[in-house]
Scaffold this active site. Structure first.
Site, PDB file in Angstrom:
ATOM      1  N   SER A  58      39.737  28.941  -4.048  1.00  0.00           N
ATOM      2  CA  SER A  58      39.270  30.258  -3.719  1.00  0.00           C
ATOM      3  C   SER A  58      38.898  31.223  -3.464  1.00  0.00           C
ATOM      4  O   SER A  58      39.264  31.986  -3.739  1.00  0.00           O
ATOM      5  CB  SER A  58      39.775  30.050  -1.810  1.00  0.00           C
TER       6      SER A  58
HETATM    7  N1  SAM Z   1      43.750  27.570  -2.753  1.00  0.00           N
HETATM    8  C1  SAM Z   1      43.292  27.252  -4.235  1.00  0.00           C
HETATM    9  C2  SAM Z   1      43.486  28.036  -5.179  1.00  0.00           C
HETATM   10  O1  SAM Z   1      43.921  29.155  -5.205  1.00  0.00           O
HETATM   11  O2  SAM Z   1      43.332  28.044  -6.682  1.00  0.00           O
HETATM   12  C3  SAM Z   1      42.455  26.304  -4.235  1.00  0.00           C
HETATM   13  C4  SAM Z   1      42.691  25.136  -3.629  1.00  0.00           C
HETATM   14  S1  SAM Z   1      41.144  23.799  -3.634  1.00  0.00           S
HETATM   15  C5  SAM Z   1      40.278  24.554  -2.873  1.00  0.00           C
HETATM   16  C6  SAM Z   1      41.821  22.546  -3.004  1.00  0.00           C
HETATM   17  C7  SAM Z   1      43.202  22.300  -3.912  1.00  0.00           C
HETATM   18  O3  SAM Z   1      42.856  20.837  -3.166  1.00  0.00           O
HETATM   19  C8  SAM Z   1      42.118  21.157  -5.127  1.00  0.00           C
HETATM   20  O4  SAM Z   1      42.624  21.211  -6.007  1.00  0.00           O
HETATM   21  C9  SAM Z   1      42.190  19.668  -4.935  1.00  0.00           C
HETATM   22  O5  SAM Z   1      42.560  18.860  -5.701  1.00  0.00           O
HETATM   23  C10 SAM Z   1      43.046  19.400  -3.668  1.00  0.00           C
HETATM   24  N2  SAM Z   1      44.106  18.297  -2.871  1.00  0.00           N
HETATM   25  C11 SAM Z   1      42.939  17.584  -1.889  1.00  0.00           C
HETATM   26  N3  SAM Z   1      42.913  17.072  -1.283  1.00  0.00           N
HETATM   27  C12 SAM Z   1      43.762  16.190  -1.977  1.00  0.00           C
HETATM   28  C13 SAM Z   1      45.626  15.798  -1.338  1.00  0.00           C
HETATM   29  N4  SAM Z   1      45.535  14.894  -0.904  1.00  0.00           N
HETATM   30  N5  SAM Z   1      46.815  16.511  -1.420  1.00  0.00           N
HETATM   31  C14 SAM Z   1      46.861  17.679  -2.591  1.00  0.00           C
HETATM   32  N6  SAM Z   1      45.720  18.072  -2.893  1.00  0.00           N
HETATM   33  C15 SAM Z   1      44.716  17.815  -2.625  1.00  0.00           C
END
Ligand code: SAM
Length: 219
Positions: free
Chosen positions: A66
């Site tokens: 993000s």
């Molecule tokens: N804050 C993180 C960083 O600093 O890199 C970025 C997070 S990214 C925007 C969102 C993440 O949520 C992705 O890696 C995605 O695979 C994960 N995600 C989506 N649905 C999910 C779920 N049900 N359980 C766990 N992770 C999930």
């Protein structure tokens, strides 16, 4: 000590000044944490020169690290003082996890994509974080046997905040999550006894929260 922390120090300070403090987030514990954590270490080498810019970056598998301002806005809203147990849904690159680990007592982080989770775990171990517990699973279920948590951060957007996660928040706890599909809003939810209050922190744009209590995975 991991040498990454000694690289890009000037860019890191500039990022914090321009995209956090100058945009009104006057949280000095957060500013210190973001000045310490080597954001470039959480992206592939060819993107490291862009790690301190004002945007999200790809981390593979259609996911992103993000934007620094979003990380700051979400973390600030959790009001962490250092004693909290925090649940993070969506480990991604692990950068946000590191910021939480700097600011809270213990972080429980869940990621659904194995390769992303393993890469993040490796980086966070190499940086020496000892207060993080990892799980590869659908985070929309939360982490029942470790909760309730003082704070919950969801880093991907579903149509609503899963009620099973609200149930894992302590009395007095704070939960931050993007909500919505096309038009998304960042929501701060606070629990007081039987009551929960909701406040919009403004528009946002996140990858989808895919899972049982989020968006159904593509067949
Ligand atoms: N804050 C993180 C960083 O600093 O890199 C970025 C997070 S990214 C925007 C969102 C993440 O949520 C992705 O890696 C995605 O695979 C994960 N995600 C989506 N649905 C999910 C779920 N049900 N359980 C766990 N992770 C999930």
């Amino acid at each position: 000590m991991n040498t990454a922390v000694n690289q890009f120090v000037g860019q890191r300070r500039k990022m914090v000044e321009e995209y956090v403090l100058n945009r009104g987030i006057k949280n000095f514990r957060l500013a210190e944490a973001m000045s310490r954590v080597p954001r470039h270490y959480f992206v592939q080498e060819s993107l490291q020169h862009r790690a301190y810019g004002d945007s999200p970056l790809p981390i593979g598998q259609n996911q992103t690290i993000s934007q620094p301002y979003e990380i700051a806005r979400m973390t600030d809203a959790l009001n962490l003082t250092g004693s909290e147990w925090v649940l993070e849904i969506g480990t991604g690159s692990g950068y946000q996890t590191a910021i939480l680990a700097e600011m809270a007592e213990k972080v429980f982080t869940i990621e659904r994509i194995k390769s992303i989770a393993s890469a993040a775990h490796k980086r966070l171990d190499a940086l020496g974080y000892m207060n993080i517990v990892y799980k590869i699973f659908d985070g929309t279920y939360g982490w029942l046997d470790q909760g309730p948590f003082d704070a919950i951060l969801i880093t991907a957007a579903g149509p609503e905040i899963p009620s099973i996660l609200i149930g894992q928040l302590k009395d007095g706890g704070r939960l931050v999550s993007p909500v919505g599909e096309k038009n998304q809003e960042l929501i701060l939810l606070q629990k007081q006894g039987d009551q929960t209050s909701r406040q919009s922190l403004g528009e946002c744009s996140f990858v989808p929260l895919i899972g049982k209590y989020g968006i159904r995975p593509p067949a």
